[in-house]
Design an enzyme around this catalytic site. Sequence first.
Site, PDB file in Angstrom:
ATOM      1  N   THR A 329       0.830  -1.201   0.000  1.00  0.00           N
ATOM      2  CA  THR A 329       0.000   0.000   0.000  1.00  0.00           C
ATOM      3  C   THR A 329       0.862   1.248   0.000  1.00  0.00           C
ATOM      4  O   THR A 329       1.993   1.235   0.491  1.00  0.00           O
ATOM      5  CB  THR A 329      -0.933   0.022   1.232  1.00  0.00           C
ATOM      6  OG1 THR A 329      -1.735   1.208   1.197  1.00  0.00           O
ATOM      7  CG2 THR A 329      -0.142   0.001   2.521  1.00  0.00           C
ATOM      8  N   ASP A 330       0.325   2.314  -0.586  1.00  0.00           N
ATOM      9  CA  ASP A 330       0.983   3.613  -0.554  1.00  0.00           C
ATOM     10  C   ASP A 330       0.721   4.228   0.818  1.00  0.00           C
ATOM     11  O   ASP A 330      -0.424   4.341   1.243  1.00  0.00           O
ATOM     12  CB  ASP A 330       0.412   4.507  -1.661  1.00  0.00           C
ATOM     13  CG  ASP A 330       1.006   5.907  -1.641  1.00  0.00           C
ATOM     14  OD1 ASP A 330       2.018   6.107  -0.948  1.00  0.00           O
ATOM     15  OD2 ASP A 330       0.460   6.792  -2.319  1.00  0.00           O
ATOM     16  N   LYS A 331       1.786   4.628   1.509  1.00  0.00           N
ATOM     17  CA  LYS A 331       1.612   5.128   2.876  1.00  0.00           C
ATOM     18  C   LYS A 331       1.011   6.523   2.917  1.00  0.00           C
ATOM     19  O   LYS A 331       0.386   6.915   3.895  1.00  0.00           O
ATOM     20  CB  LYS A 331       2.959   5.154   3.614  1.00  0.00           C
ATOM     21  CG  LYS A 331       3.965   6.156   3.061  1.00  0.00           C
ATOM     22  CD  LYS A 331       5.260   6.157   3.851  1.00  0.00           C
ATOM     23  CE  LYS A 331       6.279   7.128   3.297  1.00  0.00           C
ATOM     24  NZ  LYS A 331       5.809   8.512   3.291  1.00  0.00           N
ATOM     25  N   THR A 334      -2.654   7.208   3.863  1.00  0.00           N
ATOM     26  CA  THR A 334      -3.218   6.009   4.477  1.00  0.00           C
ATOM     27  C   THR A 334      -2.557   5.766   5.834  1.00  0.00           C
ATOM     28  O   THR A 334      -3.215   5.747   6.868  1.00  0.00           O
ATOM     29  CB  THR A 334      -3.031   4.793   3.569  1.00  0.00           C
ATOM     30  OG1 THR A 334      -1.643   4.683   3.211  1.00  0.00           O
ATOM     31  CG2 THR A 334      -3.853   4.939   2.297  1.00  0.00           C
TER      32      THR A 334
END
Length: 450
Positions: A329-331, A334
Amino acid sequence: MTGAELTTAVVAASPVADVLRRLDSSAAGLSAAEAAARLARHGPNAVRTRHVNALAVLGRQLRNAVLILLAGTAVVSYFLGDSIQAIIIGIILAASIGLGFLNEYRAERAAAALHGGVRHNAVVRRDGEFVTLPVTALVPGDVIRLSLGEAVPADVRLIDVSGLECDESILTGESTGSEKSPQPVPAGAELAESSDLAFMGTIVSAGEATGVVYATGTGAEFGRIAAGLEERSPETGFQVGLRGFSYLLLQVAIALMVVILASNLLLHRQVINSVLFSLAIAVGITPQLLPAVVSTSLATGARQLARAKVLVKRLVCIEDLGDIDILITDKTGTLTDGRISLVDTIDPAGAHSDSVRRLGLMATDVDPETGGVSANPLDAALWESPRARQLVGAVRRIAMLPFDHERRATSVLVDDREGRVLVVKGAPEQVLARCRLTAAVAQATLAALF
């Protein structure tokens, strides 16, 4: 010709002055009053508005092979005279459909609320000044600034370009960046050859530019494509498996009915009794509680994920989530807030230094003389630091080479109090490698920080 009649081909082949005239605009942009009038006429710059449709959610629950098989079983049971079993199966079906509908409808509403809370902004020239506005407020004739890393918010005819490149793979499929220029292209040029245009949804991969918006919303190239696509979620592996299992049950039931009916007829049994008996066998092998068990299990999983602050939009996706070995996942936005703020500026020895911050402010996409706002989050964080305007003082920018991913640096030439100065701002390890007069302690300071 009005702005509404402008096509991509016409805009690409026309000089900037001609496009501005047809849009009834100028390089200074629109006034707030004119922009408001155009917004009312053209509508918001959005491909579609997200609405939660209860009937669509209910339809997803009904498109289930197991439920259809059980509904058929309930009808057959009723006509066989077993009304109690038909009622029980009906109750099970209603509970299963209702449980799935309530969970998914509630999740859809929560997702819509989250979607409505997301705001994308653009730097727009209104009343002669650059300001930050939501992209939905853009109208044909607006003059906007494009910077590195931004998604182009509308279809734009470029006015001024400084090393601009755009990743247009979403439209053209080309993996390399497209170099841009304000010069018009020959008439009849293909979309991928329109180097004087920047298209909605493409990403600025290098440089910066200003341009005038000529198409928004579904009038843009990307908007037309998106509007033509049906928004229907594909089947998950779990749904495919359930559907295959239902078809298997149906095939087994039909085979048993045929064999039992044929056997009874060969034994000279009554036809009506043979038919009823074979139908009863088919009803008996149907797993009436399967939908309720599946819905209850998935709903339990959704509640457990909700306690971990995970929103489940579709219950059937939980099974596929359980099959994931590695999740990437892209941090940004998020795991983090997606917002950059300045912590400190230090000299090579690691001590606080306002002079370093002043040099950094000179090397941003905001001209210190004219001011304005920055579309670059890092530059915006610098200008939001305390007393930024007072710290820069009287500085005149001569030239600028914007940041790109190959140089990994921004260079500006300015006239300062001490004379003409070249300021380079970029990746610290790369800048330090080119600095011959920097103290040796700078490398130790960099290593301690990163």
